[in-house]
Design an enzyme around this catalytic site. Sequence first.
Site, mmCIF file in Angstrom:
data_model
loop_
_atom_site.group_PDB
_atom_site.id
_atom_site.type_symbol
_atom_site.label_atom_id
_atom_site.label_comp_id
_atom_site.label_asym_id
_atom_site.label_seq_id
_atom_site.Cartn_x
_atom_site.Cartn_y
_atom_site.Cartn_z
ATOM 1 N N ASP A 1 -1.283 6.900 6.189
ATOM 2 C CA ASP A 1 -2.424 6.060 5.827
ATOM 3 C C ASP A 1 -2.594 5.061 6.961
ATOM 4 O O ASP A 1 -1.768 4.168 7.147
ATOM 5 C CB ASP A 1 -2.136 5.354 4.504
ATOM 6 C CG ASP A 1 -3.198 4.321 4.140
ATOM 7 O OD1 ASP A 1 -4.228 4.233 4.844
ATOM 8 O OD2 ASP A 1 -2.974 3.583 3.158
ATOM 9 N N TRP B 1 0.822 -1.210 0.000
ATOM 10 C CA TRP B 1 0.000 0.000 0.000
ATOM 11 C C TRP B 1 0.852 1.254 0.000
ATOM 12 O O TRP B 1 0.500 2.250 -0.643
ATOM 13 C CB TRP B 1 -0.970 -0.027 1.169
ATOM 14 C CG TRP B 1 -2.025 -1.066 0.996
ATOM 15 C CD1 TRP B 1 -2.173 -2.238 1.669
ATOM 16 C CD2 TRP B 1 -3.066 -1.057 0.006
ATOM 17 N NE1 TRP B 1 -3.234 -2.942 1.179
ATOM 18 C CE2 TRP B 1 -3.811 -2.251 0.165
ATOM 19 C CE3 TRP B 1 -3.443 -0.148 -0.991
ATOM 20 C CZ2 TRP B 1 -4.907 -2.548 -0.639
ATOM 21 C CZ3 TRP B 1 -4.545 -0.455 -1.793
ATOM 22 C CH2 TRP B 1 -5.260 -1.646 -1.611
ATOM 23 N N LYS C 1 -12.273 -1.310 7.909
ATOM 24 C CA LYS C 1 -11.493 -2.261 8.694
ATOM 25 C C LYS C 1 -11.721 -2.067 10.191
ATOM 26 O O LYS C 1 -12.078 -3.003 10.891
ATOM 27 C CB LYS C 1 -10.013 -2.139 8.337
ATOM 28 C CG LYS C 1 -9.740 -2.385 6.847
ATOM 29 C CD LYS C 1 -8.308 -2.087 6.477
ATOM 30 C CE LYS C 1 -8.098 -2.101 4.971
ATOM 31 N NZ LYS C 1 -8.239 -3.437 4.369
#
Length: 362
Positions: A173, A103, A197
């Site tokens: 992030d 990511w 999440k």
Amino acid sequence: MSNRAYNFNAGPAALPLEVLERAQAEFVDFHGTGMSIMEMSHRGAVYEAVHNEAASRLLNLFGNPSGYQVLFLQGGASTQFAMLPMNLLTEGKTAGYVKSGSWATKALKEAKLIGETFVAASSEEDKYMSLPDVSNLRLPENAAYLHLTSNETIEGTQFREFPDTGSVPLIADMSSDILCRPFDLTQFGMVYAGAQKNLGPSGVTVVIAREELLRESPKHLPTMFRYDTHAENNSLYNTPPSFSIYMVNEVLKWIEEQGALEGIEKKNQDKANLLYQAIDASGGFYRGCVHPESRSTMNVTFRLASEELEKLFVKESEKEGFVGLKGHRSVGGLRASIYNAVPKSSIQALVDFMGQFQKNHG
């Protein structure tokens, strides 16, 4: 409920059963309005109260630091990969990125399309099975920001501590580990997270940022890609994902009931210890992918002796009610995502299954 799956999905992921039941009770008639919250105007007082409560409740979990604002946006963290440099990586500036996994690499790829970037630290040589050292980073004077990914969902690594970047805004992030533990928000210029999440259902992305970073976006940007558009309009410039934001507020209430971030951290550490101990005590039958000092408490990745055995593990686990244990398609292996809402009882059930599977196939 006795028929709930053992949900180890990486995202969309498990939600607290208590939250789902509360939402179920309010689904058709929200607070006596005769409507679901999904049916009412986002300009109305009833929805706006929920909207503002969610933002306030989120900041309260971080101790209400002054000078920060919450935005509820859409497009997931992947849109933030581009929106961030579009707003902050202005001409003459460069943006630093910590390459810690899949990511982080995607975030860097998007930033390269917008402006000048540099890699401040990387663990690529170790195939991202450990985290790079960020304790003594040297950032150029024209650095617009330093970006890192606090938890790599795919590889299963997680930063324990964050670097001191001085006057350069630190941006993270935190999609897969926000609210899993306390941290000092004032160390960051901005954090952002897809909700699916640890925060709620998919459909809303949370941005928490210092107000000065949201105040003036470059004038040439399209309206919807400007942070100042959303900051000036309390994230109500266009129709927000109202049900998702309502659910975020309910999840935040649930976190408060667990003892806030300190209580959640203890529960998460207990869950992770239980699973990692089972892996490490298996005599090599199960092998953790990540160096122990870099292991995530949210995404536990592990391997078996062969891909055939891993496929059998997934197949047999699904028969027993386990969901989501197959590793990401880009790296293979096995992965258990044990976010805030996954109960310890599900971890214990998984550990018991792992022990039986080893007896049968070891």
